[in-house]
Scaffold this motif. Sequence first.
Motif, PDB file in Angstrom:
ATOM      1  N   ASP A 139      18.013  32.825 -59.461  1.00 52.11           N
ATOM      2  CA  ASP A 139      16.953  32.789 -58.297  1.00 52.11           C
ATOM      3  C   ASP A 139      16.202  34.011 -58.368  1.00 52.11           C
ATOM      4  O   ASP A 139      16.640  35.100 -59.011  1.00 52.11           O
ATOM      5  CB  ASP A 139      17.993  32.983 -57.051  1.00 52.11           C
ATOM      6  CG  ASP A 139      18.488  31.562 -56.462  1.00 52.11           C
ATOM      7  OD1 ASP A 139      17.993  30.623 -57.217  1.00 52.11           O
ATOM      8  OD2 ASP A 139      19.181  31.593 -55.714  1.00 52.11           O
ATOM      9  N   THR A 140      14.923  34.076 -57.679  1.00 53.00           N
ATOM     10  CA  THR A 140      14.481  35.186 -57.520  1.00 53.00           C
ATOM     11  C   THR A 140      14.542  35.994 -56.401  1.00 53.00           C
ATOM     12  O   THR A 140      14.535  35.497 -55.073  1.00 53.00           O
ATOM     13  CB  THR A 140      12.652  34.945 -57.752  1.00 53.00           C
ATOM     14  OG1 THR A 140      12.630  34.213 -58.881  1.00 53.00           O
ATOM     15  CG2 THR A 140      11.822  35.757 -57.568  1.00 53.00           C
ATOM     16  N   LEU A 141      14.669  37.391 -56.388  1.00 58.06           N
ATOM     17  CA  LEU A 141      14.913  38.226 -55.471  1.00 58.06           C
ATOM     18  C   LEU A 141      13.684  39.192 -55.249  1.00 58.06           C
ATOM     19  O   LEU A 141      13.500  39.906 -56.090  1.00 58.06           O
ATOM     20  CB  LEU A 141      16.394  39.074 -55.482  1.00 58.06           C
ATOM     21  CG  LEU A 141      16.489  39.720 -54.386  1.00 58.06           C
ATOM     22  CD1 LEU A 141      16.761  38.883 -53.158  1.00 58.06           C
ATOM     23  CD2 LEU A 141      17.769  40.402 -54.579  1.00 58.06           C
ATOM     24  N   PRO A 142      12.684  39.043 -54.237  1.00 58.55           N
ATOM     25  CA  PRO A 142      11.733  40.391 -54.024  1.00 58.55           C
ATOM     26  C   PRO A 142      12.252  41.521 -53.901  1.00 58.55           C
ATOM     27  O   PRO A 142      13.258  41.694 -53.038  1.00 58.55           O
ATOM     28  CB  PRO A 142      10.928  39.675 -52.990  1.00 58.55           C
ATOM     29  CG  PRO A 142      11.173  38.056 -52.790  1.00 58.55           C
ATOM     30  CD  PRO A 142      12.564  38.023 -53.431  1.00 58.55           C
ATOM     31  N   THR A 143      11.947  42.644 -54.614  1.00 60.89           N
ATOM     32  CA  THR A 143      12.376  43.950 -54.716  1.00 60.89           C
ATOM     33  C   THR A 143      11.462  44.918 -54.649  1.00 60.89           C
ATOM     34  O   THR A 143      10.452  44.563 -55.425  1.00 60.89           O
ATOM     35  CB  THR A 143      13.562  43.815 -56.084  1.00 60.89           C
ATOM     36  OG1 THR A 143      14.310  42.693 -56.047  1.00 60.89           O
ATOM     37  CG2 THR A 143      14.065  45.089 -55.924  1.00 60.89           C
ATOM     38  N   SER A 144      11.776  46.019 -54.037  1.00 59.61           N
ATOM     39  CA  SER A 144      10.886  47.144 -54.007  1.00 59.61           C
ATOM     40  C   SER A 144      11.197  47.986 -55.204  1.00 59.61           C
ATOM     41  O   SER A 144      12.232  47.976 -56.032  1.00 59.61           O
ATOM     42  CB  SER A 144      10.970  48.035 -52.765  1.00 59.61           C
ATOM     43  OG  SER A 144      12.347  48.589 -52.952  1.00 59.61           O
ATOM     44  N   LEU A 145      10.295  48.894 -55.477  1.00 60.39           N
ATOM     45  CA  LEU A 145      10.455  49.977 -56.448  1.00 60.39           C
ATOM     46  C   LEU A 145      11.668  51.061 -55.944  1.00 60.39           C
ATOM     47  O   LEU A 145      11.814  51.076 -54.559  1.00 60.39           O
ATOM     48  CB  LEU A 145       9.180  50.873 -56.664  1.00 60.39           C
ATOM     49  CG  LEU A 145       7.980  50.318 -57.245  1.00 60.39           C
ATOM     50  CD1 LEU A 145       6.719  51.179 -57.291  1.00 60.39           C
ATOM     51  CD2 LEU A 145       8.397  49.975 -58.766  1.00 60.39           C
ATOM     52  N   PRO A 146      12.389  51.561 -56.818  1.00 66.51           N
ATOM     53  CA  PRO A 146      13.361  52.388 -56.318  1.00 66.51           C
ATOM     54  C   PRO A 146      13.058  53.553 -55.783  1.00 66.51           C
ATOM     55  O   PRO A 146      11.749  54.307 -56.023  1.00 66.51           O
ATOM     56  CB  PRO A 146      14.221  52.920 -57.792  1.00 66.51           C
ATOM     57  CG  PRO A 146      13.642  51.906 -58.619  1.00 66.51           C
ATOM     58  CD  PRO A 146      12.257  51.459 -58.216  1.00 66.51           C
ATOM     59  N   SER A 147      13.822  54.054 -54.683  1.00 68.72           N
ATOM     60  CA  SER A 147      13.437  55.345 -53.818  1.00 68.72           C
ATOM     61  C   SER A 147      14.718  56.153 -53.938  1.00 68.72           C
ATOM     62  O   SER A 147      15.761  55.503 -53.768  1.00 68.72           O
ATOM     63  CB  SER A 147      12.836  55.097 -52.497  1.00 68.72           C
ATOM     64  OG  SER A 147      12.663  56.093 -52.072  1.00 68.72           O
ATOM     65  N   ASN A 148      14.679  57.546 -53.429  1.00 62.80           N
ATOM     66  CA  ASN A 148      15.909  58.201 -53.632  1.00 62.80           C
ATOM     67  C   ASN A 148      15.893  59.127 -52.386  1.00 62.80           C
ATOM     68  O   ASN A 148      15.306  60.017 -52.322  1.00 62.80           O
ATOM     69  CB  ASN A 148      16.098  59.093 -54.836  1.00 62.80           C
ATOM     70  CG  ASN A 148      17.860  59.443 -54.990  1.00 62.80           C
ATOM     71  OD1 ASN A 148      18.181  59.486 -53.895  1.00 62.80           O
ATOM     72  ND2 ASN A 148      18.099  59.794 -56.306  1.00 62.80           N
ATOM     73  N   ALA A 149      16.831  58.647 -51.200  1.00 63.63           N
ATOM     74  CA  ALA A 149      16.843  59.715 -50.119  1.00 63.63           C
ATOM     75  C   ALA A 149      18.276  60.461 -50.289  1.00 63.63           C
ATOM     76  O   ALA A 149      18.660  61.242 -49.321  1.00 63.63           O
ATOM     77  CB  ALA A 149      16.818  58.841 -48.957  1.00 63.63           C
ATOM     78  N   PHE A 150      19.027  60.240 -51.554  1.00 62.40           N
ATOM     79  CA  PHE A 150      20.334  60.853 -51.548  1.00 62.40           C
ATOM     80  C   PHE A 150      20.573  61.360 -53.111  1.00 62.40           C
ATOM     81  O   PHE A 150      21.510  60.955 -53.789  1.00 62.40           O
ATOM     82  CB  PHE A 150      21.236  59.567 -51.421  1.00 62.40           C
ATOM     83  CG  PHE A 150      22.837  60.117 -51.248  1.00 62.40           C
ATOM     84  CD1 PHE A 150      23.317  60.890 -50.308  1.00 62.40           C
ATOM     85  CD2 PHE A 150      23.678  59.370 -51.806  1.00 62.40           C
ATOM     86  CE1 PHE A 150      24.424  61.457 -50.086  1.00 62.40           C
ATOM     87  CE2 PHE A 150      24.953  59.400 -51.745  1.00 62.40           C
ATOM     88  CZ  PHE A 150      25.414  60.765 -50.849  1.00 62.40           C
ATOM     89  N   PRO A 151      19.480  62.287 -53.345  1.00 59.12           N
ATOM     90  CA  PRO A 151      19.484  62.756 -54.957  1.00 59.12           C
ATOM     91  C   PRO A 151      20.691  63.540 -55.200  1.00 59.12           C
ATOM     92  O   PRO A 151      21.116  64.335 -54.170  1.00 59.12           O
ATOM     93  CB  PRO A 151      18.178  63.397 -55.015  1.00 59.12           C
ATOM     94  CG  PRO A 151      17.863  63.954 -53.666  1.00 59.12           C
ATOM     95  CD  PRO A 151      18.301  62.996 -52.462  1.00 59.12           C
ATOM     96  N   LEU A 152      20.980  63.516 -56.287  1.00 60.91           N
ATOM     97  CA  LEU A 152      22.008  64.536 -57.041  1.00 60.91           C
ATOM     98  C   LEU A 152      21.649  65.558 -57.399  1.00 60.91           C
ATOM     99  O   LEU A 152      20.474  65.747 -58.112  1.00 60.91           O
ATOM    100  CB  LEU A 152      22.786  63.508 -58.183  1.00 60.91           C
ATOM    101  CG  LEU A 152      23.981  64.300 -58.893  1.00 60.91           C
ATOM    102  CD1 LEU A 152      25.224  64.234 -57.775  1.00 60.91           C
ATOM    103  CD2 LEU A 152      24.103  63.675 -60.159  1.00 60.91           C
ATOM    104  N   VAL A 153      22.069  66.871 -56.927  1.00 61.81           N
ATOM    105  CA  VAL A 153      21.716  68.030 -57.289  1.00 61.81           C
ATOM    106  C   VAL A 153      22.158  68.222 -58.652  1.00 61.81           C
ATOM    107  O   VAL A 153      23.643  68.787 -58.793  1.00 61.81           O
ATOM    108  CB  VAL A 153      21.897  69.082 -56.269  1.00 61.81           C
ATOM    109  CG1 VAL A 153      21.740  70.693 -56.651  1.00 61.81           C
ATOM    110  CG2 VAL A 153      21.374  68.988 -54.915  1.00 61.81           C
ATOM    111  N   GLU A 154      21.416  68.225 -59.585  1.00 62.63           N
ATOM    112  CA  GLU A 154      21.967  68.178 -60.965  1.00 62.63           C
ATOM    113  C   GLU A 154      22.419  69.821 -61.388  1.00 62.63           C
ATOM    114  O   GLU A 154      23.163  69.872 -62.587  1.00 62.63           O
ATOM    115  CB  GLU A 154      20.738  67.811 -62.068  1.00 62.63           C
ATOM    116  CG  GLU A 154      20.578  66.601 -61.955  1.00 62.63           C
ATOM    117  CD  GLU A 154      19.611  66.149 -62.880  1.00 62.63           C
ATOM    118  OE1 GLU A 154      18.978  66.712 -63.687  1.00 62.63           O
ATOM    119  OE2 GLU A 154      18.984  64.705 -62.790  1.00 62.63           O
ATOM    120  N   SER A 155      22.030  71.023 -60.541  1.00 62.19           N
ATOM    121  CA  SER A 155      22.477  72.088 -61.202  1.00 62.19           C
ATOM    122  C   SER A 155      23.622  72.661 -60.596  1.00 62.19           C
ATOM    123  O   SER A 155      24.117  73.682 -60.544  1.00 62.19           O
ATOM    124  CB  SER A 155      21.523  73.170 -60.633  1.00 62.19           C
ATOM    125  OG  SER A 155      21.213  73.201 -59.309  1.00 62.19           O
TER     126      SER A 155
END
Length: 323
Positions: free
Chosen positions: A97-113
């Motif tokens: 099936d086809t699933l309409p999907t948005s571009l990814p967004s990040n409100a929970f980002p990983l602090v890499e440092s």
Amino acid sequence: MTIPPTHADTQMPLRVARACDVAKDIRSFELVQPDGSELPPFTPGSHVKVQAPNGSIRKYSLCNDPGERGRYVITVKRDISGQGGSLSMHEDLNEGDTLPTSLPSNAFPLVESAKSYLFIAGGIGITPILSMIRSFGELAAAPWKLIYLTRSPETTAFLDELGAPELKHRVRIHHSYGDPDRVFDLWPTLEKPNAAHVYCCGPRPLMEAVRDMTGHWSPASVHFESFNEGGGVRPDDQVFTVKLARSGGEFQVPVGKSILAALREHGYNAASSCESGTCGTCRTGLLCGEADHRDMVLMPEEMESQIMVCVSRARSPELVLDL
């Protein structure tokens, strides 16, 4: 399957390459480009919005390794008490099936440092955290530990992967079986602040408990993610009026609609990201009125003068915002 008209937020039609159950009433979907090309990149903790077969828009974390450019993997818990989106995903969405999907967004980002990480997941809240853990590979840049709280082994998504012997020193999985006497005590872990960044995702009571236990931690080191968009409806919710001090606008906010949604409905382009009261993007000045705060961001001393318009409502008949 009949696809409803595409929503403005979900203009990327992806194909369901694989659908499989990963626990009782929890199903994963692998989404790919129909032509097999690479997908837009995403970072650990990202989510996408999808248009379920019944037409509703739902937000799901990407739980696979961000290094995988050929697929997105989302995991959906069947919620019989919800508004039908998860049921539609389980009952009406099939491989091919086809699933309409948005571009990814990040409100929970990983602090890499970060010097170390403490992940706390409740139930389906494991999904964004799993993407973070998978992004580390075999040699993580910093030490990490996971506390994963579920009701039972049968309802624990990705139990085989996270319960693997090689992760025993990093992962603690606790099953409560719905028994209040078996609730995991997080206080010994959170009592003494340290250099770790805490990431918590799960049911609202769990996140509120973690927020309360980390009140003496640096706010910049404690991160939350929720998918309860709009804050949910509570039995005592009432209609209230919002006045905009700078632009002169005035409108009512009905039960079941957020201030943010009402702002947009009346032509105001308010900034937002998570839309669940956890990221702080929609922070707005509160000039008059008593807010019913439902976010996970504001400190007690900020609550008289600030409001998160994506989830919070009013205790008074009227709120005056600095907009």
